[in-house]
Design a protein around this motif. Structure first.
Motif, PDB file in Angstrom:
ATOM      1  N   LEU A 119      -0.982   1.126   2.528  1.00 27.29           N
ATOM      2  CA  LEU A 119      -0.073   0.537   3.515  1.00 27.29           C
ATOM      3  C   LEU A 119       0.103   1.454   4.723  1.00 27.29           C
ATOM      4  N   LEU A 120       0.064   2.750   4.483  1.00 27.09           N
ATOM      5  CA  LEU A 120       0.303   3.711   5.562  1.00 27.09           C
ATOM      6  C   LEU A 120      -0.955   4.095   6.323  1.00 27.09           C
ATOM      7  N   PHE A 121      -2.072   4.259   5.613  1.00 29.83           N
ATOM      8  CA  PHE A 121      -3.259   4.847   6.239  1.00 29.83           C
ATOM      9  C   PHE A 121      -4.549   4.075   5.972  1.00 29.83           C
ATOM     10  N   GLY A 122      -4.468   2.895   5.398  1.00 29.72           N
ATOM     11  CA  GLY A 122      -5.672   2.145   5.076  1.00 29.72           C
ATOM     12  C   GLY A 122      -6.402   1.651   6.318  1.00 29.72           C
ATOM     13  N   LYS A 123      -7.728   1.576   6.226  1.00 28.65           N
ATOM     14  CA  LYS A 123      -8.515   1.022   7.327  1.00 28.65           C
ATOM     15  C   LYS A 123      -8.229  -0.468   7.492  1.00 28.65           C
ATOM     16  N   GLU A 124      -8.096  -1.172   6.370  1.00 29.49           N
ATOM     17  CA  GLU A 124      -7.769  -2.597   6.376  1.00 29.49           C
ATOM     18  C   GLU A 124      -6.754  -2.866   5.262  1.00 29.49           C
ATOM     19  N   PRO A 125      -5.489  -2.531   5.477  1.00 29.40           N
ATOM     20  CA  PRO A 125      -4.504  -2.675   4.400  1.00 29.40           C
ATOM     21  C   PRO A 125      -4.411  -4.088   3.838  1.00 29.40           C
ATOM     22  N   GLN A 126      -4.539  -5.104   4.707  1.00 27.80           N
ATOM     23  CA  GLN A 126      -4.367  -6.473   4.246  1.00 27.80           C
ATOM     24  C   GLN A 126      -5.526  -6.946   3.364  1.00 27.80           C
ATOM     25  N   ARG A 127      -6.640  -6.217   3.341  1.00 28.18           N
ATOM     26  CA  ARG A 127      -7.739  -6.575   2.439  1.00 28.18           C
ATOM     27  C   ARG A 127      -7.337  -6.323   0.991  1.00 28.18           C
ATOM     28  N   PHE A 128      -6.452  -5.371   0.771  1.00 29.02           N
ATOM     29  CA  PHE A 128      -6.003  -5.045  -0.576  1.00 29.02           C
ATOM     30  C   PHE A 128      -4.614  -5.609  -0.867  1.00 29.02           C
ATOM     31  N   LEU A 129      -3.771  -5.689   0.147  1.00 28.86           N
ATOM     32  CA  LEU A 129      -2.388  -6.159  -0.003  1.00 28.86           C
ATOM     33  C   LEU A 129      -2.173  -7.293   0.996  1.00 28.86           C
ATOM     34  N   LEU A 130      -2.517  -8.506   0.566  1.00 24.18           N
ATOM     35  CA  LEU A 130      -2.623  -9.644   1.482  1.00 24.18           C
ATOM     36  C   LEU A 130      -1.313  -9.956   2.198  1.00 24.18           C
ATOM     37  N   SER A 131      -0.187  -9.806   1.515  1.00 26.37           N
ATOM     38  CA  SER A 131       1.088 -10.229   2.096  1.00 26.37           C
ATOM     39  C   SER A 131       1.740  -9.177   2.971  1.00 26.37           C
ATOM     40  N   SER A 132       1.058  -8.060   3.229  1.00 24.80           N
ATOM     41  CA  SER A 132       1.691  -6.963   3.965  1.00 24.80           C
ATOM     42  C   SER A 132       1.673  -7.159   5.476  1.00 24.80           C
ATOM     43  N   GLN A 133       1.415  -8.376   5.937  1.00 27.52           N
ATOM     44  CA  GLN A 133       1.448  -8.654   7.363  1.00 27.52           C
ATOM     45  C   GLN A 133       2.870  -9.010   7.803  1.00 27.52           C
ATOM     46  N   VAL A 134       3.104  -9.080   9.101  1.00 31.44           N
ATOM     47  CA  VAL A 134       4.403  -9.459   9.659  1.00 31.44           C
ATOM     48  C   VAL A 134       4.219 -10.658  10.566  1.00 31.44           C
ATOM     49  N   LYS A 135       5.040 -11.676  10.352  1.00 31.35           N
ATOM     50  CA  LYS A 135       4.981 -12.899  11.154  1.00 31.35           C
ATOM     51  C   LYS A 135       6.132 -12.872  12.173  1.00 31.35           C
ATOM     52  N   CYS A 136       5.820 -13.019  13.455  1.00 29.95           N
ATOM     53  CA  CYS A 136       6.830 -13.011  14.521  1.00 29.95           C
ATOM     54  C   CYS A 136       6.802 -14.349  15.245  1.00 29.95           C
ATOM     55  N   ALA A 137       7.972 -14.921  15.456  1.00 28.81           N
ATOM     56  CA  ALA A 137       8.066 -16.218  16.138  1.00 28.81           C
ATOM     57  C   ALA A 137       9.224 -16.190  17.123  1.00 28.81           C
ATOM     58  N   HIS A 138       9.045 -16.874  18.250  1.00 29.33           N
ATOM     59  CA  HIS A 138      10.080 -16.974  19.286  1.00 29.33           C
ATOM     60  C   HIS A 138      10.397 -18.446  19.513  1.00 29.33           C
TER      61      HIS A 138
END
Length: 442
Positions: free
Chosen positions: A161-180
């Protein structure tokens, strides 16, 4: 045996029935499990092998030469031993965990999946902010070891989560969704929707920049110092604290992601998790201990100064909102943990045109903030602009602030023939100065 995943052998004193070749069903099962590479758990009754049948004694010795065997003397010891062995097996497969999620090894990840450049950046930030003891030349392995981010030489979930090249490849839900949303409710079509990926540091920066680019701000004068002050309608530190708390303390085992939703009257930051058992919503409003759901992740964010002080975040948010004349933050348990930050109400909304008056009908609040900043300085670099505006992301500042202003002819480069020069700065053009002169006359 072919239909099983685990072989559990309980070896006593007797060898049992023997077939025509003099081999018992127990030994046949043991050998078949080994041939099929099944996980084998062997429990041996008693501490002394002298009373065993010679063939059982030989089987016990052979089992001991291939895998770890456990001894028991009573039924209760056998039950406890089997339970502990099965838990250990499930933990090794990543199917259950007894410790924090962020301390568990990240399934299928290796040290090759760690971004060395991100490690170097972290060490620089942590040395400057918190006196981190390792040098910038420290190896990736030594930095991860120092931060307790290796588990049996495998990167932990926190490391990815801190230093991965592609964190979401291993932890799919670790993204952030932003909406206005322009209104006060979720409604389609959504004017602005972004799904951000990257490390925990990048997720926080991107989400904070998303909100900062959508809310009103005021750029003051240099009357009280060399740096023109920038004031957001919701203090930027409060926005950052709400978002970093959601990223640091969320439940990463679920499928939900952190959601940042900006409405006309409020900002909501939704965290797919809950409070620690020892905390309540009432305790959050008072001094309380630090109970991070992901302690290793939180520690690294603290060292890089994304978290200012452990255990004081909610109190700081409350005080900063009070100082800004805003309602105190609201904390709600609603299908997760939600932080609600109120924007200035109708009474203060009428001030908005004076806070961010339009230079031209096409100018965005971000461009206008840049123009106000440059009106107080002969020229500023990207880094100086970021510091003045309280932003971190160089690319975001260029794309949302500098590039549009240059495209509209309101800002120009000090080294126009080398736009990517490291010495590049930006200044108001004649059109930019005229726009401010016309506004002042009006």
């Amino acid at each position: 045996m072919d239909a099983c995943e685990i072989y559990l052998g309980v070896f006593g004193n007797e060898y049992g029935f023997e077939d025509s070749q003099g081999v018992s069903p127990t030994e046949r099962e043991f050998d078949r499990a080994g041939m099929l590479h099944r996980h084998r758990l062997i429990f041996v009754k008693g501490a002394d092998d002298h009373a065993r049948h010679p063939k059982m004694r030989a089987l016990v010795q052979r089992a001991g030469g291939q895998l770890i065997r456990r001894r028991f003397t009573t039924t209760s010891e056998l039950i406890a031993g089997v339970y502990a062995a099965l838990v250990q097996y499930l933990e090794s497969r990543g199917l259950i965990r007894s410790g924090p999620f962020d301390a568990s090894p990240c399934v299928k990840a290796t040290l090759d999946d760690i971004d060395e450049a991100r490690i170097r950046w972290f060490v620089r930030e942590a040395r400057e902010a918190r006196g981190f003891p390792l040098s910038e030349g420290a190896s990736v392995g030594s930095v991860l070891t120092h931060l307790s981010l290796l588990n049996d030489d495998k990167p932990t979930n926190a490391a990815m989560l801190l230093f991965g090249k592609e964190p979401q490849r291993f932890l799919l839900s670790s993204q952030v969704k932003c909406a206005h949303f322009h209104g006060t409710e979720v409604a389609k079509p959504i004017p602005s929707l972004q799904m951000y990926k990257g490390t925990a540091f990048e997720l926080v920066d991107q989400a904070v920049n998303f909100v900062a680019s959508k809310i009103n701000l005021r750029v003051g004068t240099r009357a009280q110092g060399p740096q023109a002050p920038v004031t957001y309608e919701i203090p930027r530190e409060v926005i950052a604290e709400a978002i970093v708390n959601a990223v640091a303390h969320r439940d990463y085992t679920g499928t939900g992601s952190v959601q940042v939703m900006l409405f006309a009257d409020r900002l909501e930051v939704w965290n797919p998790g809950s409070l620690a058992p020892s905390l309540t919503l009432a305790k959050l409003r008072k001094p309380h201990g630090s109970h991070p759901g992901n302690p290793l992740l939180a520690e690294a964010l603290y060292l890089a100064k994304y978290i200012e002080r452990m255990g004081t975040g909610t109190g700081d948010m409350i005080q900063r909102c009070r100082d800004a004349g805003l309602p105190e933050p609201e904390f709600v348990l609603r299908d997760g943990f939600v932080t609600i930050l109120r924007r200035p109400g109708p009474a203060s909304a009428v001030v908005t045109p004076q806070v961010t008056p339009q230079v031209t009908p096409q100018v965005t609040p971000q461009v206008e903030a840049l123009l106000r900043l440059l009106s107080e300085s002969p020229a500023l670099s990207n880094a100086e602009i970021r510091i003045a505006l309280g932003l971190r992301d160089r690319v975001h500042v260029h794309n949302a602030y500098i590039s549009p202003a240059v495209a509209q002819g309101l800002v120009e480069l000090t080294i126009p023939d080398r736009p990517k020069s490291r010495l590049q700065k930006y200044k108001l053009s004649a059109a930019g100065r005229a726009a401010f002169a016309n506004r002042s006359d009006a």
